[in-house]
Enzyme design. Structure first.
Site, PDB file in Angstrom:
ATOM      1  N   CYS A 112       0.810  -1.225   0.000  1.00 60.49           N
ATOM      2  CA  CYS A 112       0.000   0.000   0.000  1.00 60.49           C
ATOM      3  C   CYS A 112       0.840   1.271   0.000  1.00 60.49           C
ATOM      4  CB  CYS A 112      -0.938  -0.011   1.211  1.00 60.49           C
ATOM      5  SG  CYS A 112      -2.066  -1.419   1.246  1.00 60.49           S
ATOM      6  N   CYS A 123      -4.219   4.729   8.773  1.00 54.85           N
ATOM      7  CA  CYS A 123      -4.310   3.283   9.010  1.00 54.85           C
ATOM      8  C   CYS A 123      -5.358   2.945  10.052  1.00 54.85           C
ATOM      9  CB  CYS A 123      -2.959   2.720   9.421  1.00 54.85           C
ATOM     10  SG  CYS A 123      -2.370   3.298  11.043  1.00 54.85           S
TER      11      CYS A 123
END
Length: 246
Positions: free
Chosen positions: A205, A228
């Protein structure tokens, strides 16, 4: 050093933020350590800018526990950098936090959750492990900065988070201050910075950025996700399942 609960974490955070909102990062760290002692932890990704906060903290005490989220999806360069920095700065207590086996077996048995549910992947690999580790602390330190944009634009220097006091010593610093500090102290850079990664997370990512002015644009590129989850506010009383794992 015991935590004084008489004022409550919310009020204490407000008073500390008023006191420290214009203070130098080292002064903020010194105050945090004075307040919480061995009940204070520093959370670090050992990423692109992490060396600044880690060096500052090492000047206050090399014994402050450093919590490192080893998600199982990190770049090899990050794992090497973590070892290099810990040795270079003389950090005595770096704790590698890993996702619980049961969480992986249940939610990500094929190790590909990042392809279909990035929030879920972050939850089991970051949020839960950190929640479990922070049970032992009353205060913690992050490396977040306002110039990273998004929800961080209004970042306070000190805030209340899930019943704990959270310090953001670098909130006021921009890239110029970070670069100057690194140069002044001749600190080693994360090896991926030279390859166009100004912000570094898990390899699936994280991409190099096209716009260097937006340092976090390479994180979850092409999606609406910007965090996150470890710094997102939760409903009062909502705590991750600490019986199972930032």
């Amino acid at each position: 050093m015991a935590f004084d609960t008489s004022e409550g974490p919310a009020n204490l955070a407000l008073s500390l933020d008023a006191e420290l909102r214009h203070a130098h990062p080292r002064t903020i760290l010194e105050r945090a350590y004075q307040m919480f002692g061995d009940e204070l932890a520093l959370v670090s990704s050992f990423g692109a800018e992490s060396v600044v906060l880690l060096h500052l903290a090492s000047q206050v005490s090399k014994d402050i526990p450093v919590l490192f989220l080893d998600t199982g999806h990190l770049f090899g360069q990050t794992l090497d950098y973590r070892k290099t920095l810990a040795a270079t700065l003389g950090l005595t207590d770096v704790r590698d936090l890993r996702p619980a086996y049961q969480d992986i077996a249940t939610a990500d048995p094929k190790n590909n959750l990042w392809q279909t549910d990035t929030d879920g992947c972050c939850h089991i690999r970051k949020v839960l492990p950190l929640d479990r580790a922070l049970v032992d602390f009353q205060g913690w330190i992050t490396g977040r900065k306002r110039f990273h944009g998004g929800s961080r634009l209004s970042l306070p220097v000190v805030e209340q988070s899930d019943g704990k006091v959270k310090f953001n010593p670098l909130a006021n610093w921009g890239k110029a201050e970070l670069d100057a500090y690194i140069a002044e102290h001749d600190l080693p850079a994360h090896p991926l910075v030279a390859q166009g990664f100004p912000s570094i997370g898990c390899w699936p990512c994280t991409k190099p950025v096209d716009n260097p002015e937006d340092v976090r644009s390479g994180r979850w590129a092409g999606s609406q996700k910007t965090e996150c989850g470890i710094h997102l506010a939760r409903a009062p009383g909502a705590v991750a399942d600490v019986g199972g794992d930032i």
